[in-house]
Design an enzyme around this catalytic site. Sequence first.
Site, PDB file in Angstrom:
ATOM      1  N   CYS A 166       0.820  -1.212   0.000  1.00  0.00           N
ATOM      2  CA  CYS A 166       0.000   0.000   0.000  1.00  0.00           C
ATOM      3  C   CYS A 166       0.856   1.265   0.000  1.00  0.00           C
ATOM      4  O   CYS A 166       2.011   1.244   0.367  1.00  0.00           O
ATOM      5  CB  CYS A 166      -0.859   0.049   1.268  1.00  0.00           C
ATOM      6  SG  CYS A 166      -1.996  -1.300   1.487  1.00  0.00           S
TER       7      CYS A 166
ATOM      8  N   CYS B 118      -2.884   4.983   2.552  1.00  0.00           N
ATOM      9  CA  CYS B 118      -3.995   4.043   2.405  1.00  0.00           C
ATOM     10  C   CYS B 118      -4.895   4.053   3.648  1.00  0.00           C
ATOM     11  O   CYS B 118      -4.414   4.101   4.777  1.00  0.00           O
ATOM     12  CB  CYS B 118      -3.481   2.634   2.163  1.00  0.00           C
ATOM     13  SG  CYS B 118      -4.796   1.450   1.767  1.00  0.00           S
TER      14      CYS B 118
ATOM     15  N   CYS C 202      -2.548  -3.126  -3.511  1.00  0.00           N
ATOM     16  CA  CYS C 202      -3.809  -2.936  -2.801  1.00  0.00           C
ATOM     17  C   CYS C 202      -4.869  -2.437  -3.788  1.00  0.00           C
ATOM     18  O   CYS C 202      -4.597  -1.568  -4.614  1.00  0.00           O
ATOM     19  CB  CYS C 202      -3.586  -1.901  -1.693  1.00  0.00           C
ATOM     20  SG  CYS C 202      -5.071  -1.396  -0.807  1.00  0.00           S
TER      21      CYS C 202
END
Length: 103
Positions: A36, A40, A67
């Site tokens: 990520c 995030c 992600c």
Amino acid sequence: MTTLPPPRTMYHALVKQDSSYEGVFIAAIKTTGIFCRPTCGAKKPKPVNVEYFASSNDALFAGYRPCERCKPLQASTGPPPLVRRLRETIEKHPTGKLTDADL
């Protein structure tokens, strides 16, 4: 080889979703196999379950997948707010000088 900030600093940035770290590191979650952006909004893992990389390519090479929430392989939406404000200030006064106090 890129030097990353200390793990404790990166974890704090990840938990706080600090946009100033966008582009500085990628956080990969060992338990899910996903990587990520620092911004995030997904649930935050325990510090021992996070591995940090300098780029998305490094995380992919290590076997992690992107992600689907923060989409780390897509271009970011723009520079962090601090950089955006600095650019605006410079564009307003292109011939002026910025002092330390201005910054």
